[in-house]
Scaffold this active site. Structure first.
Site, PDB file in Angstrom:
ATOM      1  CG  ASP A   9      -0.259   0.000   2.561  1.00 39.49           C
ATOM      2  OD1 ASP A   9       0.847  -0.576   2.668  1.00 39.49           O
ATOM      3  OD2 ASP A   9      -0.795   0.584   3.527  1.00 39.49           O
ATOM      4  CG  HIS A 240       6.747  -0.776  10.605  1.00 38.61           C
ATOM      5  ND1 HIS A 240       6.676  -1.260  11.888  1.00 38.61           N
ATOM      6  CD2 HIS A 240       6.579   0.572  10.702  1.00 38.61           C
ATOM      7  CE1 HIS A 240       6.469  -0.255  12.726  1.00 38.61           C
ATOM      8  NE2 HIS A 240       6.414   0.871  12.038  1.00 38.61           N
TER       9      HIS A 240
HETATM   10  C1  BDR Z   1       2.395  -0.662   8.786  1.00 40.36           C
HETATM   11  O1  BDR Z   1       1.413   0.360   8.584  1.00 40.36           O
HETATM   12  C2  BDR Z   1       1.736   1.132   7.440  1.00 40.36           C
HETATM   13  O2  BDR Z   1       1.531   2.495   7.694  1.00 40.36           O
HETATM   14  C3  BDR Z   1       3.186   0.832   7.127  1.00 40.36           C
HETATM   15  O3  BDR Z   1       3.427   0.940   5.738  1.00 40.36           O
HETATM   16  C4  BDR Z   1       3.362  -0.584   7.610  1.00 40.36           C
HETATM   17  O4  BDR Z   1       2.970  -1.507   6.630  1.00 40.36           O
HETATM   18  C5  BDR Z   1       3.038  -0.486  10.141  1.00 40.36           C
HETATM   19  O5  BDR Z   1       2.076  -0.634  11.161  1.00 40.36           O
HETATM   20 CA    CA Z   2       2.694  -0.816   4.296  1.00 39.96          CA
END
Ligand code: BDR
Ligand code: CA
Length: 303
Positions: A9, A240
């Protein structure tokens, strides 16, 4: 080379995960599927195409879900990922377009074409994957591995005190995927928050490669500003989504345990990923990470 589908995303850390995947010779990127999440899906597709262009990759991009399975989509998180989703980078006009095929059909097609071989790395809401197993439940036994950046099993959430953002964005999709029989490795906040990309790394990127490094640094600077506004003195941001790619490259970066994890679908704990003690394990949950080793590896690959 492991054939992978990267479901994104595209936001800032997704873009870093894309760079890491494109630059990792252990992985063969079959395609990137897009989902709403950090930004609406058409923007996620545009950002994904643009990041690939900057990396010189022609991996196919397939647009997927616009909305969660049963809920209203939440607003884009532009204060975290920037006005257009790529931090301070605003001039985003990729030359290429997405393929015509839908992301869900691409996932099913690739898994059927390469039985037992495909790794799916999902770093956004789990909607595309949930739709794929709803459409063709049989694929669950033919996927090699699903690596999911999502959840917070033994630590608090980041979007509410209980829930992590990707799971909270579409809890019913997460529930569908967790019950599907897919071979899941969960890379949640339990481990991703132990990783840190220090702001110093950005200056090194800029020096090493003003074009690509400058682009990645401009994007990441914004994301680090957000981190520091929440955690003064953090000195960087968590990696992340790149950690999910890291686990696909090598499971040795993490320590995981088989657990039964359930998603809360109502109440104030909506989107919580909790353990059911004594329950039959439905995934491997990463609980520790060799963070320094991983960050070094990530940095050695992206630029
Ligand atoms: C996740 O939430 C999104 O905002 C980041 O891209 C990551 O996939 C972290 O909690
Ligand atoms: Ca993400």
């Amino acid at each position: 080379m492991k054939p992978i589908i990267l479901d994104v995303d595209t936001g800032v850390d997704d873009a870093l995960a894309i760079a890491y995947a494109v630059r990792s010779p252990e992985l063969r990127l079959l395609g990137l599927t897009t989902c709403f999440g950090n930004v609406p899906v058409d923007e996620a597709t545009r950002n994904t195409l643009y990041v690939l262009e900057r990396l010189g990759s022609d991996a196919p991009v397939l647009q997927g879900a616009q909305e969660p399975l049963r809920r209203k989509r939440k607003e884009a998180v532009r204060h975290i990922h920037g006005e257009k989703g790529l931090g301070g980078v605003l001039d985003i006009a990729p030359a290429r377009k997405a393929e015509r095929q839908h992301a869900v059909d691409f996932i099913i097609e690739q898994v059927r074409k390469l039985p037992g071989q495909v790794t799916i790395v999902s770093v956004g809401p789990l909607t595309n994957l949930a739709l794929a197993v709803q459409k063709d439940p049989g694929i669950a036994e033919w996927v090699d591995q699903v690596v999911i950046m999502g959840g917070a099993v033994r630590v608090p959430g980041n979007v509410t005190p209980h829930a992590e953002a990707n799971i909270h964005s579409d809890p019913e999709a997460a529930d569908t995927v967790f019950r599907s029989g897919l071979p899941i490795t969960l890379v949640g906040l339990d481990v991703t928050l132990k990783t840190l990309l220090a702001r110093d790394a950005l200056a090194a990127w800029r020096r090493k490669d003003p074009e690509l490094g400058g682009f990645l640094a401009e994007m990441t600077d914004f994301y680090i500003d957000f981190y520091e506004s929440c955690l003064p003195g953090a000195g960087g941001c968590a990696l992340h989504d790149p950690l999910a790619v890291g686990v696909a490259v090598s499971a040795d970066f993490v320590t995981a345990e088989p657990l039964h994890v359930q998603v809360r679908l109502d109440g104030e704990e909506l989107g919580r990923t909790g353990e059911l003690p004594g329950g039959r394990p439905n995934m491997r949950v990463c609980l520790d990470v060799r963070a320094d080793e991983f960050v070094k590896h990530f940095l050695s690959r992206v630029i």
